[in-house]
Motif scaffolding. Structure first.
Motif, PDB file in Angstrom:
ATOM      1  N   SER A  63       9.162   5.887  -0.676  1.00  6.71           N
ATOM      2  CA  SER A  63       8.043   6.880   0.274  1.00  6.71           C
ATOM      3  C   SER A  63       8.834   7.261   1.510  1.00  6.71           C
ATOM      4  CB  SER A  63       7.085   6.071   0.596  1.00  6.71           C
ATOM      5  OG  SER A  63       7.306   4.888   1.418  1.00  6.71           O
ATOM      6  N   LEU A  64       9.798   6.605   2.007  1.00  4.42           N
ATOM      7  CA  LEU A  64      10.610   6.871   3.198  1.00  4.42           C
ATOM      8  C   LEU A  64      11.617   8.086   2.785  1.00  4.42           C
ATOM      9  CD1 LEU A  64      11.800   3.495   4.762  1.00  4.42           C
ATOM     10  CD2 LEU A  64       9.631   4.608   5.084  1.00  4.42           C
ATOM     11  N   LYS A  65      12.363   7.937   1.618  1.00  2.00           N
ATOM     12  CA  LYS A  65      13.105   9.282   1.377  1.00  2.00           C
ATOM     13  C   LYS A  65      12.055  10.378   1.097  1.00  2.00           C
ATOM     14  CE  LYS A  65      16.382   5.800  -0.803  1.00  2.00           C
ATOM     15  NZ  LYS A  65      17.061   5.553  -2.097  1.00  2.00           N
ATOM     16  N   LEU A  66      11.127  10.146   0.370  1.00  2.17           N
ATOM     17  CA  LEU A  66      10.321  11.381   0.316  1.00  2.17           C
ATOM     18  C   LEU A  66       9.687  12.114   1.510  1.00  2.17           C
ATOM     19  CD1 LEU A  66       8.772  13.438  -1.472  1.00  2.17           C
ATOM     20  CD2 LEU A  66       6.814  11.772  -1.728  1.00  2.17           C
ATOM     21  N   ALA A  67       9.294  11.144   2.512  1.00  2.00           N
ATOM     22  CA  ALA A  67       9.046  11.695   3.939  1.00  2.00           C
ATOM     23  C   ALA A  67       9.901  12.410   4.557  1.00  2.00           C
ATOM     24  CB  ALA A  67       8.655  10.479   4.780  1.00  2.00           C
ATOM     25  N   LEU A  68      11.275  11.890   4.443  1.00  4.64           N
ATOM     26  CA  LEU A  68      12.369  12.819   4.914  1.00  4.64           C
ATOM     27  C   LEU A  68      12.320  14.309   4.701  1.00  4.64           C
ATOM     28  CD1 LEU A  68      15.319  10.143   4.973  1.00  4.64           C
ATOM     29  CD2 LEU A  68      14.277  10.962   7.013  1.00  4.64           C
TER      30      LEU A  68
ATOM     31  N   ASN B 271       4.778  11.802  -5.183  1.00  2.00           N
ATOM     32  CA  ASN B 271       4.754  10.439  -4.880  1.00  2.00           C
ATOM     33  C   ASN B 271       5.172   9.684  -6.426  1.00  2.00           C
ATOM     34  OD1 ASN B 271       3.782  10.244  -2.533  1.00  2.00           O
ATOM     35  ND2 ASN B 271       2.151   9.547  -2.888  1.00  2.00           N
ATOM     36  N   ALA B 272       4.952  10.343  -7.548  1.00  2.00           N
ATOM     37  CA  ALA B 272       5.220   9.796  -8.937  1.00  2.00           C
ATOM     38  C   ALA B 272       6.861  10.100  -9.156  1.00  2.00           C
ATOM     39  CB  ALA B 272       4.215  10.506  -9.888  1.00  2.00           C
ATOM     40  N   ALA B 273       7.259  11.244  -8.772  1.00  2.00           N
ATOM     41  CA  ALA B 273       8.444  11.533  -9.074  1.00  2.00           C
ATOM     42  C   ALA B 273       9.445  10.764  -8.106  1.00  2.00           C
ATOM     43  CB  ALA B 273       8.787  12.839  -8.698  1.00  2.00           C
ATOM     44  N   ALA B 274       9.142  10.480  -6.808  1.00  5.21           N
ATOM     45  CA  ALA B 274       9.949   9.775  -5.958  1.00  5.21           C
ATOM     46  C   ALA B 274      10.036   8.252  -6.121  1.00  5.21           C
ATOM     47  CB  ALA B 274       9.588   9.999  -4.674  1.00  5.21           C
TER      48      ALA B 274
END
Length: 285
Positions: free
Chosen positions: A48-53, A27-30
Motif C-alpha cells: 500500500s505504501l508503494k501504491l500510495a507513492l 489495490n488488488a494488483a499492488a
C-alpha cells in the motif's frame, strides 16, 4: 457557486465510481505484485505504501500542474484575443506591422506570483468557463477515491483511518467551496509529497545497511515534510484572501494545523529514534 452547481451531479458521481473502481483494482494488483515483507510501524502493508507513492509523487502533482497550465494558457489566449482589435486598428490606420503593435510580455518573477495567486483564488464558475476546472474536479474525485479505497481492511491503524475520513470529507468540502479551492489543492499536494517521503523512509528500513540508508531517508523525509508543512501553512493562511463563508476558514484551519503538528511530531520522533537505534557503540578497553 460550488462545483455541485457548476457540474452535473451525474458527471461527478460517474467519475467517482470510475475512480474508486480503478482504486480497488490497483489495490488488488499492488497486493499481488508487491506481496511480502513486514508491515510498516503502523501495521500497514508495504504494497500500500508503494501504491500510495504513485499518487503522492505523480498523480496529484500532475493534476495540480495541469490545472495551472490550462488556466494560464486560457489567460494567454484571452490576452492575445484582446490584442487583435488593437493590432487591426493600428495596422489598418497607421500602416504599422501587426506583429509589433501589441506584445504580450513575458511574466516576471512578481508576475508569476500574482498569476499563481489569481489562479488559486479563482471561482468554480470561472474555472468551468476556461476549462481549467476539469483538472481541479478530477483532482478532488481522485483524492476522494484514493482515501476511500483504503477503508476496506487495508489500514488497521485507527488514527490513519480517521485521517483518511477527514481527507475524504475535505474533498467533498472543497467541491462545495465556491472559490479558492486551489489553495486546498496546493496544500494537499505538498502534504502528500511529505507523506510520500515518509513512505520512502519506511520502505528503506528493509534495505538498511547498518542504518546508513534508513538514516539518510529519514533525515530527507524530515526535511521534505517540514517544507511541505510550510507550503500547506502558507496555503491555509492565503485562503483568507478569498471572500468565503466563515465555515470554510474554520474547517480548513481546524483540520490542517492539528494534522501538521501531529505529522511534525511523528517525523521528529522517528528521526531521533533512528539515530539512537544506530548510535555507534563505544567498545570498552
Amino acid at each position: 457557486m460550488s462545483a455541485f452547481a457548476v457540474y452535473p451531479w451525474a458527471v461527478l458521481l460517474g467519475e467517482f465510481i470510475v475512480a474508486i473502481s480503478i482504486g480497488f483494482a490497483l489495490n488488488a494488483a499492488a497486493a499481488a505484485l508487491f506481496a511480502g515483507g513486514p508491515p510498516d510501524r503502523f501495521n500497514n502493508p508495504r504494497w500500500s505504501l508503494k501504491l500510495a507513492l504513485v499518487f503522492q509523487a505523480a498523480i496529484f502533482p500532475a493534476l495540480c500542474a495541469l490545472s495551472f497550465a490550462s488556466w494560464r494558457a486560457a489567460a494567454g489566449d484571452s490576452a492575445a484575443a484582446a490584442c487583435l482589435p488593437h493590432r487591426d486598428a493600428e495596422a489598418g490606420g497607421m500602416g504599422l506591422d501587426a506583429d509589433l503593435s501589441c506584445e504580450v510580455a513575458t511574466p516576471s518573477h512578481s508576475d508569476w506570483r500574482s498569476e499563481a495567486l489569481e489562479w488559486m483564488a479563482e471561482a468554480w464558475s470561472d474555472a468551468s468557463v476556461n476549462h481549467s476546472g476539469v483538472y481541479d474536479r478530477w483532482y478532488l474525485v481522485v483524492l476522494l477515491s484514493y482515501m476511500t479505497k483504503d477503508f476496506c481492511g487495508v489500514m488497521p491503524d485507527r488514527l490513519l483511518v480517521l485521517h483518511h475520513i477527514v481527507c475524504a470529507t475535505g474533498a467533498l468540502v472543497a467541491l462545495a467551496q465556491p472559490a479558492g479551492v486551489r489553495f486546498f489543492l496546493v496544500g494537499t499536494t505538498a502534504l502528500e509529497l511529505g507523506s510520500g517521503a515518509m513512505n520512502v523512509a519506511s520502505l528503506s528500513a528493509k534495505h538498511s545497511r547498518r542504518g546508513k540508508i534508513e538514516k539518510a531517508f529519514v533525515l530527507l523525509s524530515f526535511v521534505i515534510i517540514t517544507l511541505s508543512h510550510v507550503v500547506a501553512a502558507w496555503a491555509c493562511i492565503g485562503l483568507w484572501r478569498v471572500a468565503l463563508p466563515a465555515f470554510f476558514f474554520v474547517w480548513w484551519n481546524v483540520c490542517t494545523w492539528p494534522l501538521m503538528a501531529l505529522r511534525q511530531k511523528t517525523v521528529v520522533e522517528e528521526l531521533f529514534a533512528v539515530f539512537r537505534r544506530y548510535r555507534p557503540v563505544v567498545k570498552a578497553e
